[in-house]
Design a protein around this motif. Structure first.
Motif, PDB file in Angstrom:
ATOM      1  N   ASP A 152     -56.008  -9.882  -3.306  1.00  0.00           N
ATOM      2  CA  ASP A 152     -55.668 -10.472  -4.597  1.00  0.00           C
ATOM      3  C   ASP A 152     -56.431 -11.751  -4.890  1.00  0.00           C
ATOM      4  N   VAL A 153     -56.720 -12.508  -3.838  1.00  0.00           N
ATOM      5  CA  VAL A 153     -57.350 -13.822  -4.020  1.00  0.00           C
ATOM      6  C   VAL A 153     -58.477 -13.985  -3.008  1.00  0.00           C
ATOM      7  N   LEU A 154     -59.630 -14.370  -3.503  1.00  0.00           N
ATOM      8  CA  LEU A 154     -60.753 -14.738  -2.637  1.00  0.00           C
ATOM      9  C   LEU A 154     -61.063 -16.206  -2.840  1.00  0.00           C
ATOM     10  N   VAL A 155     -61.151 -16.940  -1.738  1.00  0.00           N
ATOM     11  CA  VAL A 155     -61.617 -18.326  -1.789  1.00  0.00           C
ATOM     12  C   VAL A 155     -62.931 -18.405  -1.031  1.00  0.00           C
ATOM     13  N   ASN A 156     -64.012 -18.612  -1.767  1.00  0.00           N
ATOM     14  CA  ASN A 156     -65.351 -18.761  -1.200  1.00  0.00           C
ATOM     15  C   ASN A 156     -65.555 -20.219  -0.824  1.00  0.00           C
ATOM     16  N   ASN A 157     -65.210 -20.554   0.405  1.00  0.00           N
ATOM     17  CA  ASN A 157     -65.234 -21.956   0.813  1.00  0.00           C
ATOM     18  C   ASN A 157     -66.334 -22.299   1.811  1.00  0.00           C
ATOM     19  N   ALA A 158     -66.803 -21.343   2.608  1.00  0.00           N
ATOM     20  CA  ALA A 158     -67.780 -21.648   3.660  1.00  0.00           C
ATOM     21  C   ALA A 158     -69.022 -22.316   3.083  1.00  0.00           C
ATOM     22  N   GLY A 159     -69.489 -23.357   3.748  1.00  0.00           N
ATOM     23  CA  GLY A 159     -70.678 -24.059   3.265  1.00  0.00           C
ATOM     24  C   GLY A 159     -71.241 -25.000   4.307  1.00  0.00           C
ATOM     25  N   VAL A 160     -72.486 -25.395   4.102  1.00  0.00           N
ATOM     26  CA  VAL A 160     -73.150 -26.361   4.980  1.00  0.00           C
ATOM     27  C   VAL A 160     -73.879 -27.383   4.118  1.00  0.00           C
ATOM     28  N   ALA A 161     -74.154 -28.529   4.695  1.00  0.00           N
ATOM     29  CA  ALA A 161     -74.893 -29.578   3.991  1.00  0.00           C
ATOM     30  C   ALA A 161     -76.082 -30.017   4.828  1.00  0.00           C
ATOM     31  N   ASP A 162     -77.135 -30.423   4.151  1.00  0.00           N
ATOM     32  CA  ASP A 162     -78.327 -30.932   4.824  1.00  0.00           C
ATOM     33  C   ASP A 162     -79.066 -31.798   3.809  1.00  0.00           C
ATOM     34  N   GLY A 163     -79.716 -32.824   4.278  1.00  0.00           N
ATOM     35  CA  GLY A 163     -80.387 -33.736   3.361  1.00  0.00           C
ATOM     36  C   GLY A 163     -81.794 -34.070   3.794  1.00  0.00           C
ATOM     37  N   GLY A 164     -82.478 -34.786   2.934  1.00  0.00           N
ATOM     38  CA  GLY A 164     -83.840 -35.196   3.224  1.00  0.00           C
ATOM     39  C   GLY A 164     -84.686 -35.268   1.972  1.00  0.00           C
ATOM     40  N   ASN A 165     -85.861 -35.858   2.090  1.00  0.00           N
ATOM     41  CA  ASN A 165     -86.769 -35.970   0.954  1.00  0.00           C
ATOM     42  C   ASN A 165     -87.160 -34.592   0.439  1.00  0.00           C
ATOM     43  N   PHE A 166     -87.210 -34.452  -0.865  1.00  0.00           N
ATOM     44  CA  PHE A 166     -87.543 -33.176  -1.491  1.00  0.00           C
ATOM     45  C   PHE A 166     -88.878 -32.639  -0.995  1.00  0.00           C
ATOM     46  N   HIS A 167     -89.895 -33.482  -0.974  1.00  0.00           N
ATOM     47  CA  HIS A 167     -91.234 -32.996  -0.632  1.00  0.00           C
ATOM     48  C   HIS A 167     -91.413 -32.716   0.854  1.00  0.00           C
ATOM     49  N   GLU A 168     -90.418 -33.075   1.654  1.00  0.00           N
ATOM     50  CA  GLU A 168     -90.467 -32.804   3.093  1.00  0.00           C
ATOM     51  C   GLU A 168     -89.448 -31.740   3.525  1.00  0.00           C
ATOM     52  N   PHE A 169     -88.736 -31.165   2.569  1.00  0.00           N
ATOM     53  CA  PHE A 169     -87.673 -30.220   2.893  1.00  0.00           C
ATOM     54  C   PHE A 169     -88.285 -28.849   3.128  1.00  0.00           C
ATOM     55  N   ASP A 170     -88.263 -28.384   4.380  1.00  0.00           N
ATOM     56  CA  ASP A 170     -88.997 -27.161   4.725  1.00  0.00           C
ATOM     57  C   ASP A 170     -88.224 -25.897   4.344  1.00  0.00           C
ATOM     58  N   ASP A 171     -88.920 -24.776   4.390  1.00  0.00           N
ATOM     59  CA  ASP A 171     -88.361 -23.506   3.941  1.00  0.00           C
ATOM     60  C   ASP A 171     -87.177 -23.052   4.785  1.00  0.00           C
ATOM     61  N   ALA A 172     -87.221 -23.313   6.076  1.00  0.00           N
ATOM     62  CA  ALA A 172     -86.132 -22.879   6.949  1.00  0.00           C
ATOM     63  C   ALA A 172     -84.826 -23.577   6.583  1.00  0.00           C
ATOM     64  N   ARG A 173     -84.896 -24.880   6.335  1.00  0.00           N
ATOM     65  CA  ARG A 173     -83.696 -25.627   5.954  1.00  0.00           C
ATOM     66  C   ARG A 173     -83.227 -25.217   4.565  1.00  0.00           C
ATOM     67  N   LEU A 174     -84.161 -24.976   3.662  1.00  0.00           N
ATOM     68  CA  LEU A 174     -83.811 -24.514   2.325  1.00  0.00           C
ATOM     69  C   LEU A 174     -83.097 -23.169   2.395  1.00  0.00           C
ATOM     70  N   ALA A 175     -83.629 -22.255   3.194  1.00  0.00           N
ATOM     71  CA  ALA A 175     -83.029 -20.928   3.322  1.00  0.00           C
ATOM     72  C   ALA A 175     -81.620 -21.022   3.882  1.00  0.00           C
ATOM     73  N   ARG A 176     -81.413 -21.885   4.883  1.00  0.00           N
ATOM     74  CA  ARG A 176     -80.088 -22.023   5.480  1.00  0.00           C
ATOM     75  C   ARG A 176     -79.079 -22.503   4.449  1.00  0.00           C
ATOM     76  N   ILE A 177     -79.461 -23.489   3.660  1.00  0.00           N
ATOM     77  CA  ILE A 177     -78.563 -24.013   2.630  1.00  0.00           C
ATOM     78  C   ILE A 177     -78.238 -22.943   1.600  1.00  0.00           C
ATOM     79  N   MET A 178     -79.255 -22.302   1.051  1.00  0.00           N
ATOM     80  CA  MET A 178     -79.041 -21.346  -0.030  1.00  0.00           C
ATOM     81  C   MET A 178     -78.334 -20.089   0.451  1.00  0.00           C
ATOM     82  N   GLU A 179     -78.658 -19.625   1.653  1.00  0.00           N
ATOM     83  CA  GLU A 179     -78.014 -18.420   2.171  1.00  0.00           C
ATOM     84  C   GLU A 179     -76.529 -18.655   2.421  1.00  0.00           C
ATOM     85  N   THR A 180     -76.196 -19.839   2.932  1.00  0.00           N
ATOM     86  CA  THR A 180     -74.795 -20.133   3.231  1.00  0.00           C
ATOM     87  C   THR A 180     -74.007 -20.494   1.983  1.00  0.00           C
TER      88      THR A 180
END
Length: 254
Positions: free
Chosen positions: A87-115
């Motif tokens: 009856d109810v779904l709560v989509n709560n799982a998540g992760v956070a990561d930070g850093g300069n935009f121009h130094e943010f690599d693809d692996a970290r980006l993928a982890r954030i967006m996938e999660t």
């Protein structure tokens, strides 16, 4: 209107990231409100084990990595097998990561967006068919104030973008399923005491900036987010869909 509208008696809920913090608080409150709850996360914590062992008819646990493409369908299937409906779904799982935009690599980006985005998308997609079959359902996606603002002093463009995507996904899902009995809303917490914010809260400078930029002058509690999620999930919000409820102590007011 009766206060019973805030109850979840007879409802079955699935809460991702339900093993700690906001997710655990939501699952616990949903159980107190009468729901039977399937909790999921990567690892079963002592708090989850205590809930399940103490109230086995009300709480159940299934481990799952939400970034695994096979997990969403498995979570929904486990919930249906254990409780017979969803009856109810709560989509709560998540992760956070930070850093300069121009130094943010693809692996970290993928982890954030996938999660933070792809996994909630897939889990909601798996939950929709059983909800359509029963003609009713409620989905609560956990977004963030970071989906509205640029946080300071930390730099976290990928995280903020993922949460903005959750807010927009919520809007479009709500539009698509409103006529078919499924409500979809989001909750956007501010700075809440949790594992995700623990390092920042422990950092004197970040603690000061976060607190000074929150008009109420304090951090939120997981239990305060849980009450907001309960409202959105329950029939008390029967005319609410496509909304993003901000619970941030006033942070985005300036």
């Amino acid at each position: 209107m009766s206060l019973d509208m805030f109850r979840l008696d007879g409802k079955i809920a699935l809460v991702t990231g339900g093993n700690r913090g906001i997710g655990l608080a939501i699952a616990t409150l949903f159980g107190e409100a009468g729901a039977q709850v399937m909790l999921t996360g990567r690892t079963e914590t002592d708090a989850v084990r205590s809930l399940v062992e103490g109230q086995p008819d009300r709480f159940a646990w299934v481990a799952g990595d939400v970034t695994d493409p096979a997990t969403p369908a498995a979570l929904v299937a486990a919930t249906l097998e254990r409780f017979g409906r969803l009856d109810v779904l709560v989509n709560n799982a998540g992760v956070a990561d930070g850093g300069n935009f121009h130094e943010f690599d693809d692996a970290r980006l993928a982890r954030i967006m996938e999660t933070n985005f792809t996994a909630p998308f897939r889990i909601a997609r798996a939950a929709i068919p059983p909800m359509l079959a029963q003609g009713k359902g409620s989905i609560v996606n956990i977004g963030s104030i970071s989906g509205f603002v640029a946080n300071k002093p930390q730099l976290q463009v990928a995280y903020n973008s993922s949460k903005a995507a959750i807010h927009q996904m919520t809007t479009v899902m709500a539009f698509e399923y409103a006529s078919r009995g499924i409500r979809v809303n989001a909750l956007a917490p501010g700075y809440v005491v949790s594992d995700m914010t623990a390092n920042g809260i422990a950092n004197a400078e970040m603690n000061r900036v976060w607190t000074e930029n929150t008009p109420m002058g304090r951090f939120g509690k997981p239990e305060e987010m849980a009450t907001c999620a309960l409202f959105l999930a329950s029939d008390a919000a029967s005319y609410v869909t496509g909304a993003t409820l901000v619970a941030d102590g006033g942070y985005i007011t300036h």
